[in-house]
Design a protein around this motif. Structure first.
Motif, PDB file in Angstrom:
ATOM      1  N   PHE A  82      -4.862 -15.428  13.412  1.00 60.91           N
ATOM      2  CA  PHE A  82      -3.966 -15.028  12.326  1.00 60.91           C
ATOM      3  C   PHE A  82      -4.509 -15.456  10.976  1.00 60.91           C
ATOM      4  O   PHE A  82      -4.459 -14.693  10.006  1.00 60.91           O
ATOM      5  CB  PHE A  82      -2.572 -15.612  12.532  1.00 60.91           C
ATOM      6  N   MET A  83      -5.019 -16.668  10.874  1.00 56.87           N
ATOM      7  CA  MET A  83      -5.528 -17.172   9.608  1.00 56.87           C
ATOM      8  C   MET A  83      -6.671 -16.301   9.089  1.00 56.87           C
ATOM      9  O   MET A  83      -6.783 -16.044   7.891  1.00 56.87           O
ATOM     10  CB  MET A  83      -6.004 -18.622   9.758  1.00 56.87           C
ATOM     11  N   ARG A  84      -7.503 -15.837   9.991  1.00 58.73           N
ATOM     12  CA  ARG A  84      -8.605 -14.964   9.589  1.00 58.73           C
ATOM     13  C   ARG A  84      -8.079 -13.633   9.043  1.00 58.73           C
ATOM     14  O   ARG A  84      -8.538 -13.146   8.009  1.00 58.73           O
ATOM     15  CB  ARG A  84      -9.533 -14.714  10.782  1.00 58.73           C
ATOM     16  N   ALA A  89      -6.110  -9.694   4.612  1.00 56.57           N
ATOM     17  CA  ALA A  89      -5.050  -8.704   4.442  1.00 56.57           C
ATOM     18  C   ALA A  89      -4.882  -8.309   2.976  1.00 56.57           C
ATOM     19  O   ALA A  89      -5.103  -9.111   2.064  1.00 56.57           O
ATOM     20  CB  ALA A  89      -3.732  -9.246   4.984  1.00 56.57           C
ATOM     21  N   VAL A  90      -4.482  -7.059   2.746  1.00 55.02           N
ATOM     22  CA  VAL A  90      -4.210  -6.589   1.381  1.00 55.02           C
ATOM     23  C   VAL A  90      -2.706  -6.550   1.107  1.00 55.02           C
ATOM     24  O   VAL A  90      -2.277  -6.541  -0.042  1.00 55.02           O
ATOM     25  CB  VAL A  90      -4.838  -5.199   1.141  1.00 55.02           C
ATOM     26  N   ARG A 141      -3.893 -15.660  -5.581  1.00 59.11           N
ATOM     27  CA  ARG A 141      -4.440 -15.372  -6.910  1.00 59.11           C
ATOM     28  C   ARG A 141      -5.129 -14.016  -6.964  1.00 59.11           C
ATOM     29  O   ARG A 141      -5.536 -13.571  -8.043  1.00 59.11           O
ATOM     30  CB  ARG A 141      -5.428 -16.474  -7.312  1.00 59.11           C
ATOM     31  N   THR A 142      -5.270 -13.348  -5.827  1.00 60.39           N
ATOM     32  CA  THR A 142      -5.930 -12.043  -5.785  1.00 60.39           C
ATOM     33  C   THR A 142      -4.939 -10.964  -6.193  1.00 60.39           C
ATOM     34  O   THR A 142      -4.061 -10.577  -5.421  1.00 60.39           O
ATOM     35  CB  THR A 142      -6.483 -11.752  -4.379  1.00 60.39           C
ATOM     36  N   GLN A 143      -5.070 -10.465  -7.399  1.00 62.70           N
ATOM     37  CA  GLN A 143      -4.067  -9.549  -7.951  1.00 62.70           C
ATOM     38  C   GLN A 143      -4.086  -8.167  -7.318  1.00 62.70           C
ATOM     39  O   GLN A 143      -3.150  -7.390  -7.490  1.00 62.70           O
ATOM     40  CB  GLN A 143      -4.272  -9.429  -9.463  1.00 62.70           C
ATOM     41  N   THR A 144      -5.139  -7.842  -6.576  1.00 62.81           N
ATOM     42  CA  THR A 144      -5.211  -6.539  -5.916  1.00 62.81           C
ATOM     43  C   THR A 144      -4.530  -6.561  -4.543  1.00 62.81           C
ATOM     44  O   THR A 144      -4.520  -5.553  -3.848  1.00 62.81           O
ATOM     45  CB  THR A 144      -6.676  -6.098  -5.746  1.00 62.81           C
ATOM     46  N   LYS A 145      -3.980  -7.721  -4.186  1.00 60.79           N
ATOM     47  CA  LYS A 145      -3.220  -7.820  -2.951  1.00 60.79           C
ATOM     48  C   LYS A 145      -1.733  -7.878  -3.290  1.00 60.79           C
ATOM     49  O   LYS A 145      -1.354  -8.147  -4.421  1.00 60.79           O
ATOM     50  CB  LYS A 145      -3.619  -9.077  -2.159  1.00 60.79           C
ATOM     51  N   SER A 146      -0.906  -7.609  -2.283  1.00 59.27           N
ATOM     52  CA  SER A 146       0.539  -7.603  -2.499  1.00 59.27           C
ATOM     53  C   SER A 146       1.208  -8.568  -1.528  1.00 59.27           C
ATOM     54  O   SER A 146       0.899  -8.557  -0.322  1.00 59.27           O
ATOM     55  CB  SER A 146       1.093  -6.192  -2.285  1.00 59.27           C
ATOM     56  N   GLU A 204      -1.190  -5.957   6.543  1.00 56.87           N
ATOM     57  CA  GLU A 204      -1.921  -4.690   6.527  1.00 56.87           C
ATOM     58  C   GLU A 204      -3.316  -4.962   5.988  1.00 56.87           C
ATOM     59  O   GLU A 204      -3.469  -5.591   4.939  1.00 56.87           O
ATOM     60  CB  GLU A 204      -1.217  -3.643   5.664  1.00 56.87           C
ATOM     61  N   THR A 205      -4.318  -4.516   6.719  1.00 56.36           N
ATOM     62  CA  THR A 205      -5.700  -4.763   6.330  1.00 56.36           C
ATOM     63  C   THR A 205      -6.193  -3.688   5.376  1.00 56.36           C
ATOM     64  O   THR A 205      -5.521  -2.665   5.149  1.00 56.36           O
ATOM     65  CB  THR A 205      -6.616  -4.782   7.568  1.00 56.36           C
ATOM     66  N   ALA A 206      -7.383  -3.887   4.834  1.00 58.10           N
ATOM     67  CA  ALA A 206      -7.981  -2.903   3.930  1.00 58.10           C
ATOM     68  C   ALA A 206      -8.241  -1.587   4.646  1.00 58.10           C
ATOM     69  O   ALA A 206      -8.332  -0.528   4.013  1.00 58.10           O
ATOM     70  CB  ALA A 206      -9.281  -3.457   3.349  1.00 58.10           C
ATOM     71  N   GLU A 207      -8.367  -1.631   5.972  1.00 55.38           N
ATOM     72  CA  GLU A 207      -8.586  -0.412   6.775  1.00 55.38           C
ATOM     73  C   GLU A 207      -7.263   0.205   7.226  1.00 55.38           C
ATOM     74  O   GLU A 207      -7.239   1.080   8.073  1.00 55.38           O
ATOM     75  CB  GLU A 207      -9.440  -0.738   8.011  1.00 55.38           C
TER      76      GLU A 207
END
Length: 260
Positions: A82-84, A89-90, A141-146, A204-207
């Motif tokens: 899960f941690m990975r 995740a996005v 801190r990643t602003q492209t993630k939600s 949800e992943t980038a894919e």
């Protein structure tokens, strides 16, 4: 196996140097039974013991070298997958009904929770786990993630430390929820909803692969089966309907902090 091997090496070097278990235990600051357990591999030999034994037995760094294989695990083994996925995740939707989510915990809260675990963890493991939890928070801190956090009201009232520590935790929630890509919403402690059965996380992943995660006392389940993930998503939507909006949630948390 690493525990057993390092523990046996300590015993062999101690025997070769003609040092009793009592002598080594006293020098390292342990009771004899604790040392016996570490030599037998029933308990993880501490890094402190390795260094003391190395010096006392004249191992010239050979015992101390075992420290590399005995470093505490950052996460419980059942949560590693899960941690990975969490890091990659996005989109992350986290529902917690009893605790502040790990990604939103202060160091004080994280340490108090780690210290309450049973069976007890040694100080090295506690520090490693606390550091790992704080390290995870960098993804916020990643602003492209939600990120969406639904936090049960009970978790906001439940103190795991002092009043001052709890106040700092609540204020930390306000700060963490300021960026536009992080939503923190309070679920009032009234009415029935599916979240009463326990916490869960949706990823949800980038894919565009969607995953669900549930964790219990001693095990966890990470799954990608569409029907199971869909069911969790439906439950999340139903809980979301009862949650305060982002602005009202901030006011609610702020008021709790002021009342402490």
């Amino acid at each position: 196996m690493a525990w057993r091997y390092c523990g046996n090496q300590i015993k062999l070097w101690r025997t070769h140097a003609r040092i009793s278990r009592e002598e080594l235990a006293k020098e390292a600051g342990y009771v004899v039974e604790s040392l016996r357990s570490m030599e037998a591999g029933r308990r993880r030999p501490s890094l402190h013991l390795l260094h003391v034994a190395d010096e006392l037995c004249g191992a010239k760094g050979i015992l101390a070298a075992g420290a590399e294989f005995l470093k505490p695990e950052k996460y419980p083994h059942f949560a590693e997958d899960f941690m990975r996925h969490e890091a990659e995740a996005v989109i992350l939707c986290n529902y917690q009904n009893q605790l502040i989510p790990g990604l939103l915990q202060t160091e004080e809260t994280a340490r108090a929770l780690m210290n309450s675990y049973w069976p007890r963890m040694d100080d090295e493991t506690v520090e490693e786990r606390v550091a790992a939890r704080l390290e995870r928070q960098a993804i916020l801190r990643t602003q492209t993630k939600s990120f969406n956090f639904l936090v049960g009201e009970a978790a906001l009232h439940h103190r795991v430390g002092t009043a001052d520590e709890h106040r700092r935790q609540l204020r930390h929630l306000l700060t963490a929820g300021e960026p536009r890509h992080v939503q923190i919403q309070v679920v009032p402690a009234k009415g029935a909803h599916p979240g009463l059965d326990g916490p869960f996380v949706l990823l949800e992943t980038a894919e565009h692969e969607r995953l669900g995660y549930e964790e219990g006392q001693a095990m966890a389940l990470l799954f990608s089966d569409p029907s199971k993930v869909s069911l969790l998503s439906q439950r999340h939507e139903m809980i979301l309907r009862q949650a305060l909006n982002h602005e009202d949630s901030a006011r609610f948390i702020g008021k709790l902090a002021e009342e402490l």
